[in-house]
Write an enzyme that holds these catalytic residues in place. Structure first.
Site, PDB file in Angstrom:
ATOM      1  N   HIS A 187      -1.985  20.820   4.604  1.00 56.75           N
ATOM      2  CA  HIS A 187      -1.620  19.997   5.759  1.00 56.75           C
ATOM      3  C   HIS A 187      -2.695  20.032   6.830  1.00 56.75           C
ATOM      4  CE1 HIS A 187       2.814  19.231   4.819  1.00 56.75           C
ATOM      5  NE2 HIS A 187       2.124  18.115   4.759  1.00 56.75           N
ATOM      6  N   ARG A 294       2.790   6.672  -5.599  1.00 50.11           N
ATOM      7  CA  ARG A 294       3.107   7.757  -6.550  1.00 50.11           C
ATOM      8  C   ARG A 294       4.444   8.354  -6.129  1.00 50.11           C
ATOM      9  NH1 ARG A 294      -2.923   8.719  -6.354  1.00 50.11           N
ATOM     10  NH2 ARG A 294      -3.638   8.855  -8.498  1.00 50.11           N
ATOM     11  N   ARG A 330       5.410   3.068  -8.539  1.00 50.30           N
ATOM     12  CA  ARG A 330       5.436   3.631  -9.893  1.00 50.30           C
ATOM     13  C   ARG A 330       6.647   4.541 -10.029  1.00 50.30           C
ATOM     14  NH1 ARG A 330       0.502   7.375 -11.753  1.00 50.30           N
ATOM     15  NH2 ARG A 330       1.412   8.925 -10.386  1.00 50.30           N
ATOM     16  N   GLU A 429      -2.905   3.829 -19.257  1.00 48.77           N
ATOM     17  CA  GLU A 429      -3.608   5.101 -19.124  1.00 48.77           C
ATOM     18  C   GLU A 429      -3.645   5.877 -20.438  1.00 48.77           C
ATOM     19  OE1 GLU A 429      -1.809   7.244 -15.852  1.00 48.77           O
ATOM     20  OE2 GLU A 429       0.193   6.620 -16.427  1.00 48.77           O
ATOM     21  N   ASN A 452      -7.914   7.653 -14.270  1.00 42.86           N
ATOM     22  CA  ASN A 452      -7.935   9.131 -14.272  1.00 42.86           C
ATOM     23  C   ASN A 452      -7.434   9.653 -15.615  1.00 42.86           C
ATOM     24  OD1 ASN A 452      -8.469   8.692 -11.577  1.00 42.86           O
ATOM     25  ND2 ASN A 452      -6.426   9.237 -10.873  1.00 42.86           N
ATOM     26  N   ASP A 453      -6.278   9.142 -16.030  1.00 42.16           N
ATOM     27  CA  ASP A 453      -5.733   9.601 -17.306  1.00 42.16           C
ATOM     28  C   ASP A 453      -6.394   8.907 -18.487  1.00 42.16           C
ATOM     29  OD1 ASP A 453      -3.849  11.698 -16.962  1.00 42.16           O
ATOM     30  OD2 ASP A 453      -2.579  10.296 -15.859  1.00 42.16           O
ATOM     31  N   ARG A 463      -8.407  16.691 -17.303  1.00 38.29           N
ATOM     32  CA  ARG A 463      -8.878  16.251 -15.988  1.00 38.29           C
ATOM     33  C   ARG A 463      -8.825  17.363 -14.945  1.00 38.29           C
ATOM     34  NH1 ARG A 463      -4.221  11.918 -14.048  1.00 38.29           N
ATOM     35  NH2 ARG A 463      -4.793  12.409 -11.915  1.00 38.29           N
ATOM     36  N   CYS A 500      -5.925   1.405 -10.582  1.00 35.67           N
ATOM     37  CA  CYS A 500      -5.438   2.281  -9.509  1.00 35.67           C
ATOM     38  C   CYS A 500      -5.924   3.716  -9.657  1.00 35.67           C
ATOM     39  CB  CYS A 500      -3.920   2.228  -9.401  1.00 35.67           C
ATOM     40  SG  CYS A 500      -3.095   2.823 -10.875  1.00 35.67           S
TER      41      CYS A 500
HETATM   42  C1  PEP Z   1      -4.403   7.559 -13.217  1.00 31.97           C
HETATM   43  O1  PEP Z   1      -4.097   8.251 -14.197  1.00 31.97           O
HETATM   44  O2  PEP Z   1      -5.510   6.982 -13.104  1.00 31.97           O
HETATM   45  C2  PEP Z   1      -3.463   7.393 -12.100  1.00 31.97           C
HETATM   46  C3  PEP Z   1      -3.722   6.563 -11.116  1.00 31.97           C
HETATM   47  O3  PEP Z   1      -2.339   8.162 -12.128  1.00 31.97           O
HETATM   48  P1  PEP Z   1      -2.311   9.705 -11.649  1.00 31.97           P
HETATM   49  O4  PEP Z   1      -3.667  10.050 -11.112  1.00 31.97           O
HETATM   50  O5  PEP Z   1      -1.236   9.802 -10.647  1.00 31.97           O
HETATM   51  O6  PEP Z   1      -2.000  10.401 -12.944  1.00 31.97           O
HETATM   52 MG    MG Z   2      -2.075   8.876 -14.458  1.00 30.22          MG
END
Ligand code: PEP
Ligand code: MG
Length: 575
Positions: A187, A294, A330, A429, A452-453, A463, A500
């Site tokens: 925080h 999220r 989501r 993803e 990301n995934d 990751r 995203c």
């Molecule tokens: C992703 O996987 O790119 C994503 C946006 O979801 P998160 O990072 O919340 O898994």
């Molecule tokens: Mg993801």
């Protein structure tokens, strides 16, 4: 001689100012304990005082920073007044324990519960528990925790800054914040970002490396600190500060302009949202809606599942923040790196490959139905708010998407909600979903690519493992080709495609994506300005060239270099 220390970047911006070392008083002090009855009274009075103090801080933060940041201290006041914690402490006092020790034990028990989740965000909340616990103990022991204040704007250096210290130090005296411990999701770091104070956390050794008054240069974007810079280094830092301030001013001029290429092709630039506190920042940065709320992050502090009504309240606020724009919410992506305390999951060998996202939602109709109800109630009740889009995470095959969509429509029917304007889509993803995009697009209104995934699963590289960070190559030609395939598949059925994942914040990716036909990019709010400025300087033709070129490169480095050349050339011509 100057030297540098590198920590973790927590809030962007640069500073050059003398060091001010902030030491936290120990809340524990020698004290002769009273009888259990006297200690219980002392406990109750001290808790009441702590609540009052925290409410005062909340009021100050509400005035000076904002409503959402003030909420952190409302929550602290609630922790302090939590009857379960007080009861636990009273139990120990009855057995002869001093009130302050009993408080420390009760808070530690709760904190250990948070730490045992192994989740970065939850662990960061443990620092909040320490802050409140210290306050109550200090009041019991008559210790004054008020921190000394520097007499000039300074780089505030501390082992760890508590949220209340961050909030109570006068903003104009904080040139930058540097801590030895802490995480970017603490925080204190969130408050620094909201107040636009450069911050670096995890800067091990910084306290030993400086004397009070030593000049320190801080780069909040890279985490690098130059201790006692020489004349030349100090000049460079000053120039960077001036450049940043000019850049900020010129990007601020773009806040109310739409995301589009130079020749007018729209690419919506939206914000990723993980909680109520992110909404004002996203709006201030000119986000055109949200491409990823999220929802699992919003409710991760809860120990019991939120009801449909509680969820609807938050979703309604998210929709209201973006009048006329799309808000993609989501459904909860629980599991793997995002466990939730109110969802009991059996241990898994490979949680990232386990029952997460939509897989869990389909296994747990109780949770899924409550969320869909909350979403549809918010959608039904929104007046001038954003346009809701519901998105399912971790979809692999068509049957999963169809099942999740069907349940959404059944609940809409139960609630009597007209879904004509509701969009229902999914994240891409999992590689198999990317390869089946043309088939999935028959049923989905949109795809949002979670790089990301997607990259984690494409490269088979965890990751969360920092040793594998080199393999997080979202600019690798394989990823670009796959995105191309997703867009082509989506276009066959008129579905739109967004990105995203964190890669959407990267101007190089933004240009390639625009060239491939991606029409929405959702990112960290503070990245919107740079991405917008880049796209507005390039024509669609240039974006198409960048995309074509990227697909034919051999490495991600080559992709970045070639695309940055196109971007610099376009900017150069303009300037
Ligand atoms: C992703 O996987 O790119 C994503 C946006 O979801 P998160 O990072 O919340 O898994
Ligand atoms: Mg993801």
């Amino acid at each position: 001689m100057s030297h540098s220390i590198t920590g973790l970047p927590a809030a962007t911006g640069s500073a050059l100012a003398p060091a001010f070392i902030l030491r936290t008083e120990h809340a524990v002090a020698d004290r002769t304990p009273g009888t259990p009855e006297e200690e219980t009274t002392l406990l109750e009075q001290s808790i009441a005082t702590a609540i009052e103090q925290l409410q005062d801080i909340a009021a100050k933060v509400r005035d000076e920073v904002g409503e959402e940041e003030a909420g952190i201290f409302d929550a602290h006041a609630m922790f302090a007044g939590d009857p379960a914690l007080a009861d636990m402490a009273k139990g120990d006092i009855a057995n002869g324990t001093r009130a302050d020790i009993a408080v420390a034990t009760a808070f530690t028990t709760f904190k250990e519960m948070l730490m045992s989740t192994g989740d970065e965000y939850m662990m960061a909340r443990a620092a909040d528990m320490d802050d409140v616990s210290n306050r109550v103990q200090a009041i019991i022991n008559g210790v004054d925790l008020t921190v000394a204040v520097p007499s000039e704007p300074s780089v505030i250096i501390a082992e760890e800054l508590t949220p209340s210290q961050t909030a109570t130090l006068p903003k104009e005296l904080m040139a930058a914040l540097v801590t030895e411990k802490g995480s970017a999701t603490s925080h204190a770091a969130i408050l620094a970002r909201a107040a636009e104070i450069p911050a670096v956390v995890g800067a091990e050794g910084i306290i030993a490396a400086v004397e009070p008054g030593t000049l320190v240069g801080v780069n909040g974007a890279t985490g690098v600190m130059v201790i006692d810079p020489d004349e030349h280094e100090a000049e460079e830092i000053e120039l960077r500060i001036q450049r940043e301030s000019r850049r900020k001013e010129s990007l601020a001029e773009l806040v109310n302009t739409p995301g589009q290429t130079k020749d007018g092709q729209r690419v919506e630039l939206a914000a990723n949202i993980g909680g109520l506190e992110h909404l004002p920042l996203a709006v201030a940065q000119g986000a055109e809606g949200s491409g990823l709320v999220r929802s699992e992050l919003v409710f991760q502090d809860r120990t019991t599942a939120p009801t449909a009504e509680e969820q609807a309240e938050f979703y309604g606020k998210a929709l209201a923040a973006f009048p006329g724009n799309r808000v993609v919410i989501r459904t909860m992506d629980v599991g793997a790196d995002k466990p939730l305390p109110f969802v009991n999951q059996d241990p898994e060998e490979n949680p990232a490959l386990g029952v997460r996202g939509v897989r869990l939602s389909l296994e747990r109709p109780d949770l899924f139905d409550a969320q869909l109800r909350g979403l549809l109630m918010a959608y039904r009740d929104t007046t001038d708010g954003g346009r809701l889009a519901i998105m399912f995470p971790m979809v692999s095959v068509v049957s999963e998407f169809k099942a999740a969509k069907q349940r959404t429509l059944e609940i809409a029917q139960e609630l009597g909600v007209d879904t004509t304007n509701l969009e229902i889509g999914m994240m891409i993803e999992v590689p198999v979903a990317a390869l089946l995009a043309d088939q999935l697009a028959e049923y989905a209104d949109f795809f949002s690519i979670g790089t990301n995934d997607l990259v984690q699963y494409l490269f088979a590289a965890d990751r969360l493992d920092s040793r594998l960070a080199k393999l997080a190559q979202y600019l690798n030609p394989a990823v670009i080709r796959l995105i191309n395939q997703v867009v082509k598949g989506a276009n066959r059925h008129g579905a739109w495609v967004g990105i995203c994942g964190e890669s959407a914040s990267d101007p190089a990716m933004a240009v390639i994506a625009a060239g491939l036909g991606v029409r929405e990019l959702s990112m960290t709010p503070t990245a919107i300005g740079e991405v917008k400025d880049t796209l507005r300087n390039l024509t669609m033709n240039q974006c198409n060239n960048a995309a074509e070129l990227a697909m034919n490169c051999t490495t991600s480095q080559e992709v970045r270099e070639r695309v940055m050349e196109i971007i610099s050339e376009a900017r150069g011509r303009l300037g």
